[in-house]
Scaffold this motif. Structure first.
Motif, PDB file in Angstrom:
ATOM      1  N   ALA A 110       0.762  -1.321   0.042  1.00  0.00           N
ATOM      2  CA  ALA A 110       0.030  -0.005   0.015  1.00  0.00           C
ATOM      3  C   ALA A 110       0.903   1.295  -0.231  1.00  0.00           C
ATOM      4  N   HIS A 111       0.342   2.348  -0.805  1.00  0.00           N
ATOM      5  CA  HIS A 111       1.222   3.557  -0.895  1.00  0.00           C
ATOM      6  C   HIS A 111       0.775   4.597  -0.105  1.00  0.00           C
ATOM      7  N   TYR A 112      -0.474   4.819   0.326  1.00  0.00           N
ATOM      8  CA  TYR A 112      -0.850   5.857   1.160  1.00  0.00           C
ATOM      9  C   TYR A 112      -1.438   5.194   2.461  1.00  0.00           C
ATOM     10  N   VAL A 113      -0.751   5.133   3.384  1.00  0.00           N
ATOM     11  CA  VAL A 113      -1.046   4.844   4.817  1.00  0.00           C
ATOM     12  C   VAL A 113      -0.607   5.734   5.995  1.00  0.00           C
ATOM     13  N   ALA A 114      -1.515   6.025   6.676  1.00  0.00           N
ATOM     14  CA  ALA A 114      -1.498   6.900   7.917  1.00  0.00           C
ATOM     15  C   ALA A 114      -1.863   6.389   8.993  1.00  0.00           C
ATOM     16  N   LEU A 115      -1.082   6.896  10.157  1.00  0.00           N
ATOM     17  CA  LEU A 115      -1.815   6.484  11.521  1.00  0.00           C
ATOM     18  C   LEU A 115      -2.818   7.816  12.123  1.00  0.00           C
ATOM     19  N   LEU A 116      -3.596   7.754  12.847  1.00  0.00           N
ATOM     20  CA  LEU A 116      -4.354   8.652  13.282  1.00  0.00           C
ATOM     21  C   LEU A 116      -3.741   9.153  14.699  1.00  0.00           C
ATOM     22  N   ASP A 117      -3.259  10.298  14.724  1.00  0.00           N
ATOM     23  CA  ASP A 117      -2.406  10.696  15.999  1.00  0.00           C
ATOM     24  C   ASP A 117      -3.554  10.863  16.856  1.00  0.00           C
ATOM     25  N   GLY A 118      -3.271   9.929  18.164  1.00  0.00           N
ATOM     26  CA  GLY A 118      -3.902  10.110  19.435  1.00  0.00           C
ATOM     27  C   GLY A 118      -5.136   9.100  19.390  1.00  0.00           C
ATOM     28  N   ASN A 209      -2.385  10.444  24.584  1.00  0.00           N
ATOM     29  CA  ASN A 209      -2.048   9.406  23.860  1.00  0.00           C
ATOM     30  C   ASN A 209      -1.489   9.824  22.236  1.00  0.00           C
ATOM     31  N   SER A 210      -1.223  11.065  21.763  1.00  0.00           N
ATOM     32  CA  SER A 210      -0.529  11.679  20.761  1.00  0.00           C
ATOM     33  C   SER A 210       0.884  11.064  20.804  1.00  0.00           C
ATOM     34  N   TRP A 211       1.328  11.030  19.710  1.00  0.00           N
ATOM     35  CA  TRP A 211       2.933  10.605  19.583  1.00  0.00           C
ATOM     36  C   TRP A 211       3.742  12.135  20.021  1.00  0.00           C
ATOM     37  N   LYS A 212       4.765  11.593  20.553  1.00  0.00           N
ATOM     38  CA  LYS A 212       5.847  12.701  20.955  1.00  0.00           C
ATOM     39  C   LYS A 212       6.552  12.821  19.657  1.00  0.00           C
ATOM     40  N   CYS A 213       7.293  13.978  19.583  1.00  0.00           N
ATOM     41  CA  CYS A 213       8.035  14.126  18.305  1.00  0.00           C
ATOM     42  C   CYS A 213       9.400  14.853  18.363  1.00  0.00           C
ATOM     43  N   GLY A 214      10.026  14.831  17.434  1.00  0.00           N
ATOM     44  CA  GLY A 214      11.296  15.708  17.456  1.00  0.00           C
ATOM     45  C   GLY A 214      12.223  15.201  18.616  1.00  0.00           C
TER      46      GLY A 214
END
Length: 280
Positions: A110-118, A209-214
């Motif tokens: 699959a080419h277009y896959v995303a996770l829902l943040d949170g 439940n959101s992803w940490k970043c940076g």
């Protein structure tokens, strides 16, 4: 489409004909929760349920092993998921199991896959709409082929034990990694792969439940002694939360990461594999 999308983004895109939303919730054995029943009770409108306990290689004793391409294709088609669709995956599990579905979809092309943040937790906290019951879908056409390079098997990982050139990173809680508690699956010896580092997957998330970043996300790896400039293999109990670490590395721009599909369920059940206990 980015690999991580916000609840605001999904709310605006919901209903687009090429957008497919997937609930990929799964729980540990003995958790006392039924993922499918919870999905049918409430889910994001239009979402279909991807059963990670069933979309597996049934001929393999280890749980959650990748299924044959034809089986994955068949299951995706039954869910109305097809070539050219954009997929947004979420979960409502402390295991953050949507990362496993994200990885599987990408492994199978699959080419277009995303996770829902949170995930569903954040979606509900913001008072966004939900629906219940099952979603009626039209069969899609999903062309599946396996990206073999994304997957590590037991033989590959065995060659990396104590290797200075690679990192093996385990996503299980510290007590399981150290062998201080029993594994949830029978016949699996507690402990970890010698030389592995421990980054419990829950440490990659904020309180909502959101992803940490940076730098905060990077610090979760650094504090465990993981050198992010080295190629990495992620592992866990059965290949589910290993995908959380892999996705976290992906968010940091690191893509030289393989997932050990058999993980500790396979390694810990094999009397011939070396095993360690205690902290890394």
């Amino acid at each position: 489409m980015e690999s991580l999308v916000s609840t605001e983004w999904l709310a605006e895109e919901l209903g687009a004909p090429d957008l497919k939303v997937i609930d990929a919730t799964i729980f540990l054995p003995g958790a006392g929760r039924d993922a499918r029943a919870e999905y049918e009770a409430e889910h994001i409108p239009g979402a279909v349920f991807m059963d990670l306990d069933e979309i597996v290689d049934a001929s393999n004793a280890a749980p959650h092993m990748l299924p044959p391409a034809h089986k994955f294709s068949s299951r995706m088609q039954t869910l109305g998921l097809g070539d050219g669709h954009r997929f947004v995956v979420y979960d409502n599990s402390p295991l953050h199991s949507s990362a496993r579905a994200w990885w599987m979809l990408r492994v199978f092309g699959a080419h277009y896959v995303a996770l829902l943040d949170g995930g569903l937790q954040k979606w509900k906290a913001e008072g966004r709409p939900l629906e219940s019951g099952k979603v009626r879908v039209r069969h899609g056409h999903f062309t599946a082929f396996v990206e073999e390079e994304a997957v590590a098997d037991k033989a590959y990982v065995s060659g990396l034990v104590h290797s200075p050139s690679h990192e093996i990173v385990d996503a299980r809680p510290a007590s399981r990694f150290a062998g201080e508690e029993e594994e949830p699956r029978p016949g699996v010896i507690p402990g970890h792969i010698p030389g592995a580092k421990n980054v419990p997957q829950g440490e990659l998330f904020n309180a909502d439940n959101s992803w940490k970043c940076g730098d905060e996300l990077r610090a979760a790896f650094y504090e465990a002694g993981v050198e992010l400039d080295k190629p990495m293999v992620t592992t866990c109990g059965s290949g589910v939360t290993a995908a959380v670490l892999l996705f976290g590395a992906h968010l940091l721009g690191k893509n030289d990461v393989k997932l050990y599909d058999g993980s500790w369920s396979e390694w810990g059940a094999d009397p011939a594999t070396p095993k360690s206990v205690g902290s890394a």
